[in-house]
Design an enzyme around this catalytic site. Structure first.
Site, short mmCIF file in Angstrom:
data_model
loop_
_atom_site.label_atom_id
_atom_site.label_comp_id
_atom_site.label_asym_id
_atom_site.label_seq_id
_atom_site.Cartn_x
_atom_site.Cartn_y
_atom_site.Cartn_z
N HIS A 50 -26.56 -44.76 -4.41
CA HIS A 50 -26.06 -44.54 -3.06
C HIS A 50 -25.97 -43.05 -2.76
CE1 HIS A 50 -24.08 -48.73 -2.51
NE2 HIS A 50 -25.34 -48.80 -2.89
N GLU A 52 -23.64 -41.09 -1.55
CA GLU A 52 -22.45 -40.38 -2.00
C GLU A 52 -22.56 -40.04 -3.49
OE1 GLU A 52 -20.94 -43.63 0.91
OE2 GLU A 52 -22.57 -43.36 -0.53
N CYS A 79 -18.89 -47.64 0.03
CA CYS A 79 -18.68 -48.95 -0.57
C CYS A 79 -17.63 -48.83 -1.69
CB CYS A 79 -19.99 -49.51 -1.12
SG CYS A 79 -20.61 -48.63 -2.56
N CYS A 82 -18.80 -46.43 -4.48
CA CYS A 82 -18.80 -45.03 -4.04
C CYS A 82 -17.38 -44.49 -3.88
CB CYS A 82 -19.61 -44.86 -2.76
SG CYS A 82 -21.39 -45.05 -3.06
#
Length: 177
Positions: A50, A52, A79, A82
């Site tokens: 992801h 991040e 999420c 993350c």
């Protein structure tokens, strides 16, 4: 590149759209310096990483022990995984402060996501998580290469921004059920 394409910014940060990728636009300031560094990333689908996590683990480089202030403009809220990555990162880097602004909430009906966001919001070094939508004009002026001619008006986003703001606020409230 430090600049994102106008098409990508429009598509991924329009709060009424639901793209399958997360984009992260970042401004980073060290200490009291007026200079800042900017960068953007998106999900690394090849490594299933992801935005991040990719930014914090692959892009960010600690350069000093001065206070580092990051402003993140995310196309989706973080999420669960993350949120944990951000929290762990901040534990390892006590000199970093992150302002997180999002265009839309991610999986707002999943309790684990809501709980992870609430825990992240409690951290003193995370600001603005309850704000929906980055300052679109600012992002347009900062992350699009100067001289690009393209009509852009975030006025069309207002109703969706308000709707997403209410959704995110609901996610950040503790359920009494």
């Amino acid at each position: 590149s430090m600049y994102i394409s106008k098409k990508a910014l429009r598509k991924h940060f329009d709060p009424g759209e639901y793209p399958h990728e997360t984009y992260l636009l970042c401004e980073l300031h060290w200490g009291e310096s007026p200079r800042f560094w900017q960068h953007w990333v998106r999900n690394d689908s090849c490594n299933n990483c992801h935005a991040e996590k990719y930014f914090l683990e692959e892009i960010f480089e600690p350069r000093s022990y001065n206070i580092c202030h990051m402003s993140w403009y995310l196309s989706w809220s973080p999420c669960v995984d993350c949120c944990n990555v951000i929290r762990n990162f901040l534990e390892k880097h006590p000199n970093v402060i992150i302002d997180i602004r999002v265009a839309r909430p991610y999986y707002r009906n999943i309790k684990k996501t809501c709980s992870a966001l609430r825990e992240l919001k409690k951290l003193q070094r995370v600001n603005y998580l309850a704000s929906i939508s980055p300052d679109y004009n600012y992002c347009w002026e900062t992350f699009i290469q100067p001289g690009v001619n393209y009509y852009f008006s975030p006025k069309n986003f207002e109703s969706e921004i308000q709707r997403n703001h209410s959704r995110l606020e609901g996610m950040l409230k503790v359920s009494t059920l």
